[in-house]
Enzyme design. Structure first.
Site, PDB file in Angstrom:
ATOM      1  N   ASP A  17       0.813  -1.217   0.000  1.00 43.84           N
ATOM      2  CA  ASP A  17       0.000   0.000   0.000  1.00 43.84           C
ATOM      3  C   ASP A  17       0.850   1.273   0.000  1.00 43.84           C
ATOM      4  O   ASP A  17       2.058   1.226   0.228  1.00 43.84           O
ATOM      5  CB  ASP A  17      -0.979  -0.004   1.187  1.00 43.84           C
ATOM      6  CG  ASP A  17      -0.362  -0.538   2.484  1.00 43.84           C
ATOM      7  OD1 ASP A  17       0.869  -0.567   2.584  1.00 43.84           O
ATOM      8  OD2 ASP A  17      -1.122  -0.916   3.392  1.00 43.84           O
ATOM      9  N   ASN A  25      -7.993  -3.878  14.571  1.00 46.86           N
ATOM     10  CA  ASN A  25      -9.361  -4.205  14.144  1.00 46.86           C
ATOM     11  C   ASN A  25      -9.381  -5.305  13.090  1.00 46.86           C
ATOM     12  O   ASN A  25     -10.407  -5.550  12.462  1.00 46.86           O
ATOM     13  CB  ASN A  25     -10.058  -2.950  13.610  1.00 46.86           C
ATOM     14  CG  ASN A  25      -9.359  -2.367  12.389  1.00 46.86           C
ATOM     15  OD1 ASN A  25      -8.375  -2.919  11.913  1.00 46.86           O
ATOM     16  ND2 ASN A  25      -9.868  -1.262  11.893  1.00 46.86           N
ATOM     17  N   HIS A  31      -7.534  -5.339  10.282  1.00 49.12           N
ATOM     18  CA  HIS A  31      -7.257  -4.939   8.898  1.00 49.12           C
ATOM     19  C   HIS A  31      -5.939  -5.536   8.416  1.00 49.12           C
ATOM     20  O   HIS A  31      -5.029  -5.788   9.204  1.00 49.12           O
ATOM     21  CB  HIS A  31      -7.297  -3.413   8.724  1.00 49.12           C
ATOM     22  CG  HIS A  31      -6.140  -2.652   9.300  1.00 49.12           C
ATOM     23  ND1 HIS A  31      -6.304  -1.577  10.147  1.00 49.12           N
ATOM     24  CD2 HIS A  31      -4.792  -2.776   9.144  1.00 49.12           C
ATOM     25  CE1 HIS A  31      -5.116  -1.084  10.464  1.00 49.12           C
ATOM     26  NE2 HIS A  31      -4.187  -1.794   9.880  1.00 49.12           N
ATOM     27  N   GLU A  50      -9.925  -2.194   5.598  1.00 52.83           N
ATOM     28  CA  GLU A  50     -10.545  -2.029   6.915  1.00 52.83           C
ATOM     29  C   GLU A  50     -11.798  -2.909   7.014  1.00 52.83           C
ATOM     30  O   GLU A  50     -12.284  -3.427   6.006  1.00 52.83           O
ATOM     31  CB  GLU A  50     -10.918  -0.557   7.117  1.00 52.83           C
ATOM     32  CG  GLU A  50      -9.734   0.402   7.119  1.00 52.83           C
ATOM     33  CD  GLU A  50      -8.863   0.288   8.371  1.00 52.83           C
ATOM     34  OE1 GLU A  50      -9.226  -0.445   9.303  1.00 52.83           O
ATOM     35  OE2 GLU A  50      -7.804   0.940   8.394  1.00 52.83           O
TER      36      GLU A  50
HETATM   37  C1  F6R Z   1       1.324  -1.766   6.288  1.00 57.08           C
HETATM   38  C2  F6R Z   1      -0.044  -2.238   6.352  1.00 57.08           C
HETATM   39  C3  F6R Z   1      -0.836  -2.296   7.620  1.00 57.08           C
HETATM   40  C4  F6R Z   1      -0.032  -2.749   8.832  1.00 57.08           C
HETATM   41  C5  F6R Z   1      -0.915  -2.810  10.086  1.00 57.08           C
HETATM   42  C6  F6R Z   1      -0.121  -3.169  11.316  1.00 57.08           C
HETATM   43  O1  F6R Z   1       1.826  -1.786   4.964  1.00 57.08           O
HETATM   44  O2  F6R Z   1      -0.537  -2.564   5.332  1.00 57.08           O
HETATM   45  O3  F6R Z   1      -1.931  -3.144   7.429  1.00 57.08           O
HETATM   46  O4  F6R Z   1       0.527  -4.003   8.593  1.00 57.08           O
HETATM   47  O5  F6R Z   1      -1.553  -1.584  10.286  1.00 57.08           O
HETATM   48  O6  F6R Z   1       0.757  -2.120  11.610  1.00 57.08           O
HETATM   49  P1  F6R Z   1       1.908  -2.298  12.710  1.00 57.08           P
HETATM   50  O7  F6R Z   1       2.828  -3.349  12.200  1.00 57.08           O
HETATM   51  O8  F6R Z   1       2.574  -0.940  12.767  1.00 57.08           O
HETATM   52  O9  F6R Z   1       1.233  -2.690  13.982  1.00 57.08           O
END
Ligand code: F6R
Length: 236
Positions: A62, A128, A130, A135
């Site tokens: 992303d 959550n 995601h 989301e």
């Molecule tokens: C990052 C991404 C997000 C993260 C998720 C967890 O490219 O796509 O889905 O993997 O928000 O974030 P952290 O690892 O910072 O807890």
């Protein structure tokens, strides 16, 4: 789904490193990569290793719409800092936050994925449930798409920007359908704040309310967690 529980992030990241190393020794050529805090220890291990990535391709999950790769909040910048500048890859793909044809960027990126089928996709997970920027409520079969960030994400990001108006409102994200096309998927989750999401992902129903639960529909998913993130699983 295979769930492996480790004492800490370092041990889990070492296991992720071994999976990538084995994959590369067995012909993997394309890694799907993530940003965020979860993969940082793994990237440090990749950088410190003597593994050669110069024949490898990476495809990231992303990117924020409107940020250039030079912006220190962009995911391209994150990847360059943590991995690519230190361990050169043959080629690296991240959605283009500055795409002039924004309507076409998701289709362009899906073509990139189709032309570089992902051998091993690395994921983190949100509290959550995601994955990527998918989301709760996301299409569980969709391709790359433009996502409107929720107000809570915009507010949380505001601290990183001089001006609140500079905070991105949109992102491009691989869809869950794109993610599920990967041959193998590794999900990393650390800390108690991820325990509910891990329980719902592993033990709950497949539901758009918990996007990561769609990983139950894939036949080669390895979830690497520390004790805290595993703490709510009923089977230890
Ligand atoms: C990052 C991404 C997000 C993260 C998720 C967890 O490219 O796509 O889905 O993997 O928000 O974030 P952290 O690892 O910072 O807890």
């Amino acid at each position: 789904m295979q769930v492996r529980v480790f004492n800490n992030k370092d041990e889990a990241s070492a296991a992720a490193f071994d999976i990538i190393k084995d994959g590369m020794q067995n012909g993997a050529k394309v890694l799907g990569l993530a940003t965020g805090s979860s993969p940082v220890t793994l990237y440090d291990k990749m950088v410190a290793s003597d593994l050669d990535f110069s024949n490898m391709t990476s495809v990231n999950l992303d990117e924020y719409v409107g940020l250039s790769g030079d912006n220190d909040q962009s995911y391209r910048y994150f990847m360059n800092q943590h991995l690519f500048n230190k361990k050169p890859f043959k080629e690296t793909f991240v959605p283009n936050g500055l795409a002039t044809d924004a309507d076409n960027e998701p289709a362009r990126y899906d073509k990139v994925i189709a032309e570089h089928p992902i051998d091993i996709q690395l994921l983190g997970i949100g509290r959550n449930g995601h994955i990527g920027f998918n989301e709760p409520g996301s299409d569980l079969k969709g391709g790359t798409h433009k996502v409107a960030l929720t107000q809570s994400t915009i507010d949380a990001n505001a601290r990183f920007f001089a001006n609140k108006d500079d905070v991105p409102r949109y992102a491009y994200s691989m869809g869950i359908g794109s993610i599920l096309k990967s041959k193998k998927i590794i999900l990393l989750a650390f800390g108690e704040s991820k325990a509910d999401a891990i329980k719902a992902t592993v033990e709950g129903p497949v539901t758009a309310d918990v996007p990561a639960s769609a990983l139950q529909n894939h036949d080669d998913v390895i979830i690497l967690v520390d004790k805290e993130a595993a703490s709510k699983l009923s089977q230890k």
